[in-house]
Design an enzyme around this catalytic site. Structure first.
Site, PDB file in Angstrom:
ATOM      1  N   ASP A   1      -0.912  13.453   7.967  1.00  0.00           N
ATOM      2  CA  ASP A   1      -2.040  14.393   7.985  1.00  0.00           C
ATOM      3  C   ASP A   1      -3.181  13.889   7.105  1.00  0.00           C
ATOM      4  O   ASP A   1      -4.359  14.094   7.419  1.00  0.00           O
ATOM      5  CB  ASP A   1      -1.632  15.833   7.642  1.00  0.00           C
TER       6      ASP A   1
ATOM      7  N   GLU B   1      -8.352  26.982  12.131  1.00  0.00           N
ATOM      8  CA  GLU B   1      -7.223  27.226  13.033  1.00  0.00           C
ATOM      9  C   GLU B   1      -7.574  28.408  13.956  1.00  0.00           C
ATOM     10  O   GLU B   1      -7.744  28.244  15.164  1.00  0.00           O
ATOM     11  CB  GLU B   1      -5.932  27.475  12.235  1.00  0.00           C
TER      12      GLU B   1
ATOM     13  N   LEU C   1      -4.414  17.390  11.309  1.00  0.00           N
ATOM     14  CA  LEU C   1      -3.133  17.233  12.008  1.00  0.00           C
ATOM     15  C   LEU C   1      -2.308  18.492  11.796  1.00  0.00           C
ATOM     16  O   LEU C   1      -1.490  18.573  10.885  1.00  0.00           O
ATOM     17  CB  LEU C   1      -2.393  15.992  11.488  1.00  0.00           C
ATOM     18  N   ASP C   2      -2.563  19.464  12.648  1.00  0.00           N
ATOM     19  CA  ASP C   2      -1.856  20.735  12.520  1.00  0.00           C
ATOM     20  C   ASP C   2      -0.424  20.587  13.032  1.00  0.00           C
ATOM     21  O   ASP C   2      -0.176  19.884  14.008  1.00  0.00           O
ATOM     22  CB  ASP C   2      -2.593  21.802  13.325  1.00  0.00           C
TER      23      ASP C   2
ATOM     24  N   ASP D   1      -8.899  20.885  11.199  1.00  0.00           N
ATOM     25  CA  ASP D   1      -7.536  20.689  10.695  1.00  0.00           C
ATOM     26  C   ASP D   1      -7.092  19.360  11.302  1.00  0.00           C
ATOM     27  O   ASP D   1      -6.863  19.266  12.512  1.00  0.00           O
ATOM     28  CB  ASP D   1      -6.633  21.842  11.168  1.00  0.00           C
TER      29      ASP D   1
ATOM     30  N   ASP E   1       0.846  -1.189   0.000  1.00  0.00           N
ATOM     31  CA  ASP E   1       0.000   0.000   0.000  1.00  0.00           C
ATOM     32  C   ASP E   1       0.880   1.237   0.000  1.00  0.00           C
ATOM     33  O   ASP E   1       1.991   1.221   0.554  1.00  0.00           O
ATOM     34  CB  ASP E   1      -0.862   0.057   1.279  1.00  0.00           C
TER      35      ASP E   1
ATOM     36  N   GLU F   1      -8.816  20.979   6.357  1.00  0.00           N
ATOM     37  CA  GLU F   1      -7.653  21.612   5.719  1.00  0.00           C
ATOM     38  C   GLU F   1      -7.150  20.758   4.558  1.00  0.00           C
ATOM     39  O   GLU F   1      -6.588  21.275   3.599  1.00  0.00           O
ATOM     40  CB  GLU F   1      -6.521  21.808   6.737  1.00  0.00           C
ATOM     41  N   GLU F   2      -7.356  19.461   4.647  1.00  0.00           N
ATOM     42  CA  GLU F   2      -6.795  18.549   3.648  1.00  0.00           C
ATOM     43  C   GLU F   2      -7.694  18.334   2.441  1.00  0.00           C
ATOM     44  O   GLU F   2      -7.430  17.465   1.628  1.00  0.00           O
ATOM     45  CB  GLU F   2      -6.474  17.193   4.300  1.00  0.00           C
TER      46      GLU F   2
HETATM   47  P1  AHM Z   1       0.055  23.479   8.864  1.00  0.00           P
HETATM   48  O1  AHM Z   1      -1.432  23.599   8.955  1.00  0.00           O
HETATM   49  O2  AHM Z   1       0.527  23.324   7.446  1.00  0.00           O
HETATM   50  O3  AHM Z   1       0.606  22.454   9.805  1.00  0.00           O
HETATM   51  O4  AHM Z   1       0.654  24.920   9.263  1.00  0.00           O
HETATM   52  C1  AHM Z   1       0.234  25.499  10.447  1.00  0.00           C
HETATM   53  C2  AHM Z   1       1.392  25.589  11.402  1.00  0.00           C
HETATM   54  C3  AHM Z   1       0.967  25.945  12.791  1.00  0.00           C
HETATM   55  O5  AHM Z   1       0.802  24.824  13.595  1.00  0.00           O
HETATM   56  C4  AHM Z   1       2.119  26.780  13.285  1.00  0.00           C
HETATM   57  O6  AHM Z   1       1.692  27.713  14.236  1.00  0.00           O
HETATM   58  C5  AHM Z   1       2.630  27.446  12.041  1.00  0.00           C
HETATM   59  O7  AHM Z   1       2.226  26.635  10.958  1.00  0.00           O
HETATM   60  C6  AHM Z   1       4.105  27.538  12.029  1.00  0.00           C
HETATM   61  O8  AHM Z   1       4.508  28.190  10.869  1.00  0.00           O
HETATM   62  P2  AHM Z   1       6.027  28.640  10.626  1.00  0.00           P
HETATM   63  O9  AHM Z   1       6.779  27.391  10.377  1.00  0.00           O
HETATM   64  O10 AHM Z   1       5.932  29.536   9.420  1.00  0.00           O
HETATM   65  O11 AHM Z   1       6.479  29.375  11.845  1.00  0.00           O
HETATM   66 MG    MG Z   2      -2.884  23.553  10.072  1.00  0.00          MG
END
Ligand code: AHM
Ligand code: MG
Length: 334
Positions: free
Chosen positions: A69, A278, A116-117, A114, A63, A92-93
């Site tokens: 994420d 977010e 997996l932020d 979101d 697979d 977000e995805e």
């Molecule tokens: P993502 O949704 O692609 O994970 O981006 C969001 C993240 C946040 O968790 C974080 O506060 C920020 O991006 C950090 O950004 P940077 O690397 O520009 O400081």
């Molecule tokens: Mg995010």
């Protein structure tokens, strides 16, 4: 032995405050908790996944090895689409709203998330998190539409996040304070560990990516210079802390007090973070804990979203710290 409430008991207790409640909302929150436990398991095994499935992009079963994420996104969709509580989702995805397939019943809630932020941090074992918002359906369409998703943050009926860190923590609000639950992996239950979290009015921590300084507007540079040289009431200078994972940075500041900033700059007129999944949920949580969340000019909760993935400048944290940034933003420095 003191027996603490489980998340399920806590939600049921909330539900009893609304005698006419059908239990649908309680069911939805418990589905979210279920999805988060599956993701917690995947996050814990992420390093192993790389070892077992890294060469090329297929695992031992042939697979494709998906990014975590995307796996988290699929887990939420699979768990939530079938239980009849939601009419529509947005993630977000996925560029577009996620409709509930006709083979499943539709409900009256809208879930925006979101999955997996901070996932760019995952290979370094840094904490990541899920952020979510729940709205009521406002359209008359059985399966909802964009209008149900593009609601201002002030219309959220619930917001929360799950931190997949040294332990897994589920933090949520339904507008009666902010409560945190720690996953006890031995029984698979979230247990109340942080009741009615209050964010101190004045923090001692500031969190911002200073690597962006050359792009900042003067008010942001001036504010950061000022905060570095100022000494809050407790007599210690501010401490810089920046994980680069919004959930983890916000969670720390929620507990200890402090300010997190991802402001607009010369290249990014709306900053980096996304409004709907977010900034908006984090704003609801911050305000419920006694803090503030603004763009630097306007409350996050009052913004009418125009697009699903729209970005917004986010300044969130302890009340006095956020007010100080707003003064710099207005050109009226303290
Ligand atoms: P993502 O949704 O692609 O994970 O981006 C969001 C993240 C946040 O968790 C974080 O506060 C920020 O991006 C950090 O950004 P940077 O690397 O520009 O400081
Ligand atoms: Mg995010």
């Amino acid at each position: 032995m003191i027996r603490r409430h489980t998340l399920t008991e806590h939600i049921m207790q909330e539900q009893r405050k609304y005698p006419g409640a059908s239990g649908g909302f309680t069911g939805l929150l418990s589905d979210i908790a279920t999805a988060s436990k599956i993701i917690a398991r995947e996050v814990r095994q992420a390093g192993l996944g790389n070892i077992l499935g890294a060469a090329g992009s297929t695992n031992v079963s042939g697979d494709e090895v998906k990014k975590l994420d995307l796996i988290a996104h699929e887990i939420f969709v699979n768990v939530l689409e079938r239980t009849g509580h939601l009419c529509i989702m947005a993630s977000e995805e996925d560029e577009d709203p996620i409709t509930i397939p006709d083979r499943f019943p539709a409900g009256k809630y809208v879930f925006v998330f979101d999955p997996l932020d901070g996932s760019s941090n995952i290979d370094a074992n840094v904490s990541v998190g899920t952020i979510f918002s729940i709205f009521r359906k406002i359209s008359t369409d059985e399966r909802g539409g964009m209008v149900d998703i593009l609601q201002p943050a002030s219309e959220q009926i619930c917001a929360g996040y799950i931190v997949y860190g040294s332990s897994t923590l589920f933090v949520y609000t339904v507008g009666h304070g902010v409560h945190g639950f720690t996953l006890d992996p031995t029984i698979g239950e979230y247990i109340l560990s942080h009741e009615d979290i209050r964010m101190p009015d004045q923090g001692q921590v500031f969190s911002i990516n200073e690597g962006n300084r050359s792009r900042w507007f003067d008010y942001t540079s001036d504010y950061v210079d000022w905060i570095k040289s100022s000494v809050p009431d407790e007599g210690r200078p501010y401490t810089a802390r920046y994980i680069g994972s919004l959930v983890a940075d916000f969670h720390r500041n929620l507990l200890y007090g402090g300010i997190f900033l991802y402001p607009e700059d010369r290249e990014n007129p709306n900053g980096k973070l996304r409004l709907l999944y977010e900034a908006a949920p984090i704003a609801f949580l911050a305000e419920q804990a006694g803090g503030l969340a603004t763009t630097g000019e306007t409350s996050i909760r009052s913004i009418e979203p125009a697009e699903l993935h729209q970005k917004v400048s986010l300044i969130v944290g302890s009340r006095n710290d956020v007010l100080a940034y707003e003064r710099f933003r207005r050109g009226d420095r303290p």
